[in-house]
Design a protein around this motif. Sequence first.
Motif, PDB file in Angstrom:
ATOM      1  N   ALA A   1      -4.551   6.218   1.173  1.00 55.07           N
ATOM      2  CA  ALA A   1      -5.275   4.915   0.550  1.00 55.07           C
ATOM      3  C   ALA A   1      -5.184   5.082  -0.985  1.00 55.07           C
ATOM      4  N   ILE A   2      -5.497   6.346  -1.419  1.00 53.05           N
ATOM      5  CA  ILE A   2      -5.315   6.201  -2.944  1.00 53.05           C
ATOM      6  C   ILE A   2      -3.993   6.217  -3.557  1.00 53.05           C
ATOM      7  N   GLN A   3      -2.835   6.663  -2.944  1.00 57.74           N
ATOM      8  CA  GLN A   3      -1.409   6.249  -3.281  1.00 57.74           C
ATOM      9  C   GLN A   3      -1.072   4.966  -3.028  1.00 57.74           C
ATOM     10  N   LEU A   4      -1.576   4.348  -1.981  1.00 59.43           N
ATOM     11  CA  LEU A   4      -1.307   2.712  -2.113  1.00 59.43           C
ATOM     12  C   LEU A   4      -1.825   1.905  -3.213  1.00 59.43           C
ATOM     13  N   ILE A   5      -3.059   2.518  -3.417  1.00 65.02           N
ATOM     14  CA  ILE A   5      -3.789   1.839  -4.651  1.00 65.02           C
ATOM     15  C   ILE A   5      -3.265   2.214  -5.948  1.00 65.02           C
ATOM     16  N   ALA A   6      -2.474   3.394  -5.901  1.00 70.69           N
ATOM     17  CA  ALA A   6      -1.772   3.615  -7.222  1.00 70.69           C
ATOM     18  C   ALA A   6      -0.523   2.677  -7.393  1.00 70.69           C
ATOM     19  N   TYR A   7       0.198   2.491  -6.211  1.00 72.55           N
ATOM     20  CA  TYR A   7       1.248   1.690  -6.156  1.00 72.55           C
ATOM     21  C   TYR A   7       1.092   0.374  -6.614  1.00 72.55           C
ATOM     22  N   THR A   8      -0.113  -0.058  -5.864  1.00 78.16           N
ATOM     23  CA  THR A   8      -0.158  -1.750  -5.838  1.00 78.16           C
ATOM     24  C   THR A   8      -1.307  -2.120  -6.959  1.00 78.16           C
ATOM     25  N   PHE A   9      -2.050  -1.153  -7.421  1.00 77.98           N
ATOM     26  CA  PHE A   9      -3.266  -1.505  -8.255  1.00 77.98           C
ATOM     27  C   PHE A   9      -4.168  -2.551  -7.718  1.00 77.98           C
ATOM     28  N   VAL A  10      -4.461  -2.519  -6.483  1.00 77.60           N
ATOM     29  CA  VAL A  10      -5.595  -3.412  -5.971  1.00 77.60           C
ATOM     30  C   VAL A  10      -6.669  -2.711  -6.133  1.00 77.60           C
ATOM     31  N   ARG A  11      -7.907  -3.449  -6.134  1.00 75.83           N
ATOM     32  CA  ARG A  11      -9.119  -3.251  -6.160  1.00 75.83           C
ATOM     33  C   ARG A  11      -9.546  -2.244  -4.595  1.00 75.83           C
ATOM     34  N   SER A  12     -10.270  -1.060  -4.952  1.00 72.41           N
ATOM     35  CA  SER A  12     -10.505   0.071  -3.785  1.00 72.41           C
ATOM     36  C   SER A  12     -11.324  -0.880  -2.816  1.00 72.41           C
ATOM     37  N   GLY A  13     -11.983  -1.711  -2.902  1.00 76.10           N
ATOM     38  CA  GLY A  13     -12.564  -2.636  -1.647  1.00 76.10           C
ATOM     39  C   GLY A  13     -11.758  -3.216  -1.133  1.00 76.10           C
TER      40      GLY A  13
END
Length: 393
Positions: free
Chosen positions: A218-230
């Motif tokens: 989840a955190i790596q996907l956010i790092a690559y896509t920079f979507v909001r955590s929610g």
Amino acid sequence: MLTDTAIRRLKLRESRYLTLDGNGLYLLVCPNGRKIWTVRYWIDKKLHQLRIGDYPMMGLAEARAERDEIKNDARYEKKVAAPMGLTFGEFAREWYEKRKRPKLSKSAQALYDLRFRYLDPLMARPLTGITREEIVDTLHKLSEQHPAETVRRTGGIVSMVMGYALATKKIPYDPSSQLGLELPIHVSKPMPAATHAPEIGVLMCALESIDSLVLRSAIQLIAYTFVRSGEACLARWDEIDLKEGLWSVPAEHTKTKLDHLVPLSRQAVAILDTLRRRFGGKGHIFPSRNRGKLVIPSTLSREMVKLQSLPREARPVPTVVHGFRATASTVLNEHQWNRDVIEAQLGHFERNKSRRAYNRAEYLPVRIPMMQWYADYLDSLRDGRSEPEMPDL
């Protein structure tokens, strides 16, 4: 006596029921899956009970210790002796389900659920017995670990619940009146983030140390896509097209209440494909360890905090999950990507619907290579390689 395995195997029924652990400690199992620790007493031939917390937020050992302290410590005599009646937690949940929840998006519901957890010290207290001092003390303790804005919004929930209780004549006066005067003042501060190349490289290496596949992914996907955590926590497989490399975030999951299209790099596709093969490609992408629930943003935040316990040479700069958006914005602007394209990828859309549709269609061919370049850039910093060349657009 109960065990964690036995608790996880408890079946839900049409009505709630109590299961005994021992020495007055029970677990109340509700039809919606909620499990509440309850301590019961007989005082002067009258039954009294105290709800002390939810499982698994309060574990088995902690619940037993709380039961023993309540029974043996004279400080709890007044609390224990209180007659059975409507608790703040019961009334708050009733207010939430009837008045608030039907109007909220799923991401907003997750925030309310989280803030109810922050109010756990008040949940078992009789609604008519809660004092202003208790409310203020609970919120001030919350401010020791959370931003002032979180404290203010949590206090706002207390005020709404108490206001509704006063309106429905459940309490004679509102102990939360003008609560804001006693809460910390909110001072806006930049989100902690890694914005320099060496810092980003250390951070990307540190993410590899997260034990849980789901949380790490989840955190790596956010790092690559920079979507909001929610948006990540609520993501479903039917939003993902792995073949085309596109993630269609629905409006109800976004802060702007607008649909958002996220191109997926090869790295992001690989992360999702691993999860699909492990958990199947149906329902939500990031299931929680608690069956039937999802990973929530605060869980990801705790994982980021844990990174600070790594050895000094592997320890990243203090960073929050939301900080990955600042990292991406800084890197992409420094490498002179089109600012409008960056803003579109961050989800900062035009409010004018026709203009937004035009921007979305025009920028997608640029956003796709930009997102792949950015993912390659993060990997190059992690692996100590030369940064990738800018694509010829």
